[in-house]
Design an enzyme around this catalytic site. Sequence first.
Site, PDB file in Angstrom:
ATOM      1  N   LYS A 237      -0.108  -9.841   8.256  1.00 27.16           N
ATOM      2  CA  LYS A 237       0.003  -8.424   8.590  1.00 27.16           C
ATOM      3  C   LYS A 237      -1.398  -7.979   8.957  1.00 27.16           C
ATOM      4  O   LYS A 237      -2.292  -7.915   8.113  1.00 27.16           O
ATOM      5  CB  LYS A 237       0.538  -7.617   7.406  1.00 27.16           C
ATOM      6  CG  LYS A 237       0.577  -6.113   7.663  1.00 27.16           C
ATOM      7  CD  LYS A 237       1.024  -5.339   6.440  1.00 27.16           C
ATOM      8  CE  LYS A 237       0.989  -3.832   6.721  1.00 27.16           C
ATOM      9  NZ  LYS A 237       1.372  -3.028   5.525  1.00 27.16           N
TER      10      LYS A 237
ATOM     11  N   ILE B 194       5.179  -4.318  10.011  1.00 27.70           N
ATOM     12  CA  ILE B 194       5.434  -3.905   8.630  1.00 27.70           C
ATOM     13  C   ILE B 194       5.081  -2.434   8.609  1.00 27.70           C
ATOM     14  O   ILE B 194       3.922  -2.056   8.744  1.00 27.70           O
ATOM     15  CB  ILE B 194       4.636  -4.748   7.628  1.00 27.70           C
ATOM     16  CG1 ILE B 194       5.096  -6.214   7.735  1.00 27.70           C
ATOM     17  CG2 ILE B 194       4.832  -4.229   6.204  1.00 27.70           C
ATOM     18  CD1 ILE B 194       4.350  -7.172   6.836  1.00 27.70           C
TER      19      ILE B 194
ATOM     20  N   ARG C 296      -9.330  -0.693   3.680  1.00 28.04           N
ATOM     21  CA  ARG C 296      -9.088  -0.515   2.247  1.00 28.04           C
ATOM     22  C   ARG C 296      -9.779  -1.576   1.400  1.00 28.04           C
ATOM     23  O   ARG C 296     -10.016  -1.366   0.210  1.00 28.04           O
ATOM     24  CB  ARG C 296      -7.580  -0.531   1.956  1.00 28.04           C
ATOM     25  CG  ARG C 296      -6.853   0.726   2.417  1.00 28.04           C
ATOM     26  CD  ARG C 296      -5.392   0.685   2.029  1.00 28.04           C
ATOM     27  NE  ARG C 296      -4.675   1.881   2.478  1.00 28.04           N
ATOM     28  CZ  ARG C 296      -4.457   2.957   1.732  1.00 28.04           C
ATOM     29  NH1 ARG C 296      -4.907   3.000   0.494  1.00 28.04           N
ATOM     30  NH2 ARG C 296      -3.782   3.990   2.218  1.00 28.04           N
TER      31      ARG C 296
ATOM     32  N   TYR D  99     -12.690  -4.824  -3.156  1.00 25.79           N
ATOM     33  CA  TYR D  99     -13.795  -4.435  -4.033  1.00 25.79           C
ATOM     34  C   TYR D  99     -14.792  -5.570  -4.272  1.00 25.79           C
ATOM     35  O   TYR D  99     -15.994  -5.367  -4.225  1.00 25.79           O
ATOM     36  CB  TYR D  99     -13.299  -3.889  -5.394  1.00 25.79           C
ATOM     37  CG  TYR D  99     -14.409  -3.250  -6.199  1.00 25.79           C
ATOM     38  CD1 TYR D  99     -14.852  -1.969  -5.902  1.00 25.79           C
ATOM     39  CD2 TYR D  99     -15.024  -3.935  -7.235  1.00 25.79           C
ATOM     40  CE1 TYR D  99     -15.888  -1.388  -6.608  1.00 25.79           C
ATOM     41  CE2 TYR D  99     -16.056  -3.370  -7.951  1.00 25.79           C
ATOM     42  CZ  TYR D  99     -16.490  -2.101  -7.634  1.00 25.79           C
ATOM     43  OH  TYR D  99     -17.521  -1.535  -8.335  1.00 25.79           O
TER      44      TYR D  99
ATOM     45  N   TYR E  22      -2.381 -10.290   4.266  1.00 30.34           N
ATOM     46  CA  TYR E  22      -2.485  -8.874   4.601  1.00 30.34           C
ATOM     47  C   TYR E  22      -3.954  -8.528   4.772  1.00 30.34           C
ATOM     48  O   TYR E  22      -4.711  -8.511   3.810  1.00 30.34           O
ATOM     49  CB  TYR E  22      -1.842  -8.044   3.488  1.00 30.34           C
ATOM     50  CG  TYR E  22      -1.829  -6.543   3.692  1.00 30.34           C
ATOM     51  CD1 TYR E  22      -2.084  -5.952   4.925  1.00 30.34           C
ATOM     52  CD2 TYR E  22      -1.524  -5.708   2.621  1.00 30.34           C
ATOM     53  CE1 TYR E  22      -2.054  -4.586   5.092  1.00 30.34           C
ATOM     54  CE2 TYR E  22      -1.492  -4.328   2.772  1.00 30.34           C
ATOM     55  CZ  TYR E  22      -1.755  -3.770   4.004  1.00 30.34           C
ATOM     56  OH  TYR E  22      -1.727  -2.409   4.162  1.00 30.34           O
TER      57      TYR E  22
ATOM     58  N   THR F 179       0.824  -1.202   0.000  1.00 34.27           N
ATOM     59  CA  THR F 179       0.000   0.000   0.000  1.00 34.27           C
ATOM     60  C   THR F 179       0.861   1.256   0.000  1.00 34.27           C
ATOM     61  O   THR F 179       0.633   2.187  -0.775  1.00 34.27           O
ATOM     62  CB  THR F 179      -0.906   0.017   1.247  1.00 34.27           C
ATOM     63  OG1 THR F 179      -1.669  -1.178   1.294  1.00 34.27           O
ATOM     64  CG2 THR F 179      -1.836   1.207   1.222  1.00 34.27           C
TER      65      THR F 179
END
Length: 300
Positions: free
Chosen positions: A168, A210, A144, A113, A139, A50
Site C-alpha cells: 500500500k 485501500i 506518519r 518513530y 504499508y 490508520t
Amino acid sequence: MNRTLLQDVRMIPAMVTPMTDDLELDLPRAAALADRLISGGSDALVVNGTTGESPTVFYPQKMELFKTVVEANAGRVPVIANVGDNCTADTVQFARDVEALGVDAFMCVVPYYNKPPQEGIYQHFRTIARSTELPIILYNIPGRCAVNMSADTTLRLARDCENIVAVKEASGDREQIARILEEAPDGFLVFSGDDSATFELMRAGAQGVISTIANVLPGRMKEIVDACAQGEWERAEKLNERLLPLMEGLFATANPILVKKALELTGFPVGGVRLPLVDATQEQTETLRAVMEQVGAFSS
C-alpha cells in the site's frame, strides 16, 4: 500460502472502528459496518489500519475487533488485519495470535518513530514474513512514520519473501511508485494508499486502492476502480472527477475524524474518535456536509 488471494481484489475499504458514546469498541456496529461495506461492493476489508484508529486500539481490543469482523464476513471476502507495529518482536507475536482468528492476510506498516535505516526496514519485514504463511501487504506512509521505505527496499522484499505480495503506497512519490510497478516480480501488487491518487496510479499499472472514502460510498469507489480495471479511462476519469472533492475533503483534518462524521451525516453513525484525536468542529462538519452535497453523497 495463497499467492492468488488478492489477484482479483481492487477496492478495499480501510474500515473505521466504531465506538460507543463512552468510546469503547462498538462490536455490533463493527459487524454491521463490515456487512454494509461488503454489500456495497468491497473486494476485501482492511481492519484497524490508520483509518481504524490503530494507535489507540490496544492489542486485546484489536483481537476482539478482528474476531467480530471475521465472523460477520462469514468467508465472503478476504479480511486483512493490520498487525504492524514499530517493534518487530511484538509484531511477530501479535501476528501469530491474530492468525489463529481466521484472518486471510496481514497489513504491516513501516516502523514508525524509531526511524530505522533501510536495512532495518528490510530486516523487520523479512522477520515478520518468516514467522507466518499468510500473505502480507506492506504499508508505506512516510507522512506518519517519519521514514520512507525506498523502492529498492520494497523490491528487495518483493523478490526475497514469497508471502510479501503487495504494498500500500502512500508516499505520494510518483517516481518511486512507477519504479516499483516497473520492476516488481510477477504477481506483486501495488495498491494506492490515497483515494485521490487511485485513478492515476491504476492508469500506471496499480492494482487498486485501500480506501478511506469507501467507508462512506463503497459503490462509487468500486465503480471508479472497476472502470479503470476494464480500461474505460474516459468513464473512470469522469467518475473520479465527480468524487474527487470528497476524497480530498475527508482529509481537511486528521483522518479518520471526518470520515466518521461523514458516516454520521449519511445516517450510519459510528461514534467519535479517541484522544488525542478530537471530533469534527461545527465548522468542519458544515464544510463537509456541503462537499458531500456537491458530490451527491446523500443520493448515492
